[in-house]
Design a protein around this motif. Sequence first.
Motif, mmCIF file in Angstrom:
data_model
loop_
_atom_site.group_PDB
_atom_site.id
_atom_site.type_symbol
_atom_site.label_atom_id
_atom_site.label_comp_id
_atom_site.label_asym_id
_atom_site.label_seq_id
_atom_site.Cartn_x
_atom_site.Cartn_y
_atom_site.Cartn_z
ATOM 1 N N VAL A 52 7.549 11.522 -24.696
ATOM 2 C CA VAL A 52 6.098 11.375 -24.829
ATOM 3 C C VAL A 52 5.445 11.278 -23.452
ATOM 4 C CG1 VAL A 52 4.255 9.896 -25.716
ATOM 5 C CG2 VAL A 52 6.249 10.352 -27.116
ATOM 6 N N LEU A 53 6.062 10.574 -22.526
ATOM 7 C CA LEU A 53 5.527 10.501 -21.161
ATOM 8 C C LEU A 53 5.510 11.871 -20.497
ATOM 9 C CD1 LEU A 53 7.095 7.257 -19.679
ATOM 10 C CD2 LEU A 53 4.685 7.734 -20.000
ATOM 11 N N ALA A 54 6.584 12.631 -20.659
ATOM 12 C CA ALA A 54 6.650 13.958 -20.048
ATOM 13 C C ALA A 54 5.603 14.893 -20.644
ATOM 14 C CB ALA A 54 8.045 14.532 -20.214
ATOM 15 N N LEU A 55 5.410 14.816 -21.952
ATOM 16 C CA LEU A 55 4.373 15.637 -22.572
ATOM 17 C C LEU A 55 2.982 15.217 -22.109
ATOM 18 C CD1 LEU A 55 5.751 15.979 -26.195
ATOM 19 C CD2 LEU A 55 5.462 17.808 -24.528
ATOM 20 N N THR A 56 2.794 13.931 -21.935
ATOM 21 C CA THR A 56 1.506 13.429 -21.459
ATOM 22 C C THR A 56 1.231 13.903 -20.039
ATOM 23 O OG1 THR A 56 1.776 11.495 -22.864
ATOM 24 C CG2 THR A 56 0.120 11.346 -21.149
ATOM 25 N N GLY A 86 -6.378 17.843 -23.267
ATOM 26 C CA GLY A 86 -4.934 17.895 -23.031
ATOM 27 C C GLY A 86 -4.249 16.583 -23.355
ATOM 28 N N PHE A 87 -4.842 15.464 -22.956
ATOM 29 C CA PHE A 87 -4.263 14.160 -23.285
ATOM 30 C C PHE A 87 -4.165 13.968 -24.798
ATOM 31 C CE2 PHE A 87 -5.229 12.154 -19.020
ATOM 32 C CZ PHE A 87 -3.897 11.918 -18.717
ATOM 33 N N VAL A 88 -5.234 14.285 -25.500
ATOM 34 C CA VAL A 88 -5.244 14.102 -26.951
ATOM 35 C C VAL A 88 -4.201 15.006 -27.612
ATOM 36 C CG1 VAL A 88 -6.643 14.380 -29.040
ATOM 37 C CG2 VAL A 88 -7.645 13.327 -27.005
ATOM 38 N N VAL A 89 -4.199 16.274 -27.243
ATOM 39 C CA VAL A 89 -3.271 17.228 -27.860
ATOM 40 C C VAL A 89 -1.821 16.861 -27.537
ATOM 41 C CG1 VAL A 89 -2.505 19.635 -27.815
ATOM 42 C CG2 VAL A 89 -4.941 19.112 -27.975
ATOM 43 N N MET A 90 -1.535 16.523 -26.293
ATOM 44 C CA MET A 90 -0.153 16.221 -25.909
ATOM 45 C C MET A 90 0.347 14.928 -26.556
ATOM 46 S SD MET A 90 1.155 18.602 -24.394
ATOM 47 C CE MET A 90 0.419 20.159 -24.135
ATOM 48 N N LEU A 91 -0.531 13.963 -26.747
ATOM 49 C CA LEU A 91 -0.107 12.752 -27.447
ATOM 50 C C LEU A 91 0.183 13.041 -28.919
ATOM 51 C CD1 LEU A 91 -2.366 10.005 -25.856
ATOM 52 C CD2 LEU A 91 0.086 10.297 -25.614
ATOM 53 N N VAL A 93 1.182 15.961 -30.090
ATOM 54 C CA VAL A 93 2.446 16.707 -30.070
ATOM 55 C C VAL A 93 3.615 15.757 -29.838
ATOM 56 C CG1 VAL A 93 3.773 18.420 -28.774
ATOM 57 C CG2 VAL A 93 1.403 18.885 -29.372
ATOM 58 N N GLY A 94 3.452 14.803 -28.940
ATOM 59 C CA GLY A 94 4.512 13.831 -28.671
ATOM 60 C C GLY A 94 4.862 12.999 -29.890
ATOM 61 N N ILE A 95 3.861 12.597 -30.631
ATOM 62 C CA ILE A 95 4.108 11.824 -31.854
ATOM 63 C C ILE A 95 4.857 12.668 -32.870
ATOM 64 C CG2 ILE A 95 2.964 10.770 -33.843
ATOM 65 C CD1 ILE A 95 0.782 9.835 -31.828
ATOM 66 N N ARG A 96 4.456 13.929 -33.017
ATOM 67 C CA ARG A 96 5.143 14.809 -33.975
ATOM 68 C C ARG A 96 6.569 15.106 -33.537
ATOM 69 N NH1 ARG A 96 0.436 18.947 -36.000
ATOM 70 N NH2 ARG A 96 -0.786 17.329 -37.003
ATOM 71 N N VAL A 97 6.779 15.285 -32.250
ATOM 72 C CA VAL A 97 8.128 15.561 -31.756
ATOM 73 C C VAL A 97 9.040 14.367 -32.009
ATOM 74 C CG1 VAL A 97 9.475 15.867 -29.641
ATOM 75 C CG2 VAL A 97 7.493 17.296 -30.062
ATOM 76 N N ASP A 102 13.367 11.927 -35.423
ATOM 77 C CA ASP A 102 13.843 10.868 -36.303
ATOM 78 C C ASP A 102 14.558 11.438 -37.516
ATOM 79 O OD1 ASP A 102 13.114 8.642 -34.900
ATOM 80 O OD2 ASP A 102 11.166 8.431 -35.866
ATOM 81 N N GLU A 103 14.106 12.600 -37.965
ATOM 82 C CA GLU A 103 14.694 13.205 -39.154
ATOM 83 C C GLU A 103 16.077 13.786 -38.897
ATOM 84 O OE1 GLU A 103 11.777 16.003 -40.381
ATOM 85 O OE2 GLU A 103 10.313 14.459 -40.905
#
Length: 104
Positions: A52-56, A86-91, A93-97, A102-103
């Motif tokens: 998540v940090l790297a995506l951010t 970009g911050f909103v989209v990447m966060l 994406v990070g949550i979805r990743v 987890d699955e």
Amino acid sequence: MERAYPIIMFLFAGGLLIYAGLVGLGNPGMIRRFYAARPKNVSRYTRKFAVVLALTAAAPLMSGVVGLVTDMNSQPMPAVAVLIVGFVVMLIVGIRVTKIRDEL
């Protein structure tokens, strides 16, 4: 000083990437308030946090590129808009990743 904004954005993105790399090595002590998370698998949690940090870090990187291409003195809004979106989209994406991982 014409290129101050892109340089600052590149340095910020680089700092975030370095931090993500250090956290990704499995050092939970680098995460503030780690005690509040109480994860079952510490190494997996630190890797997810690092992703998540790297995506951010991509948001200021993209904003810096836009700042290099556009004239920041006359049109600063495109670079700032890319940063915010970009911050909103990447966060998101990070949550979805992390949910996808987890699955697995």
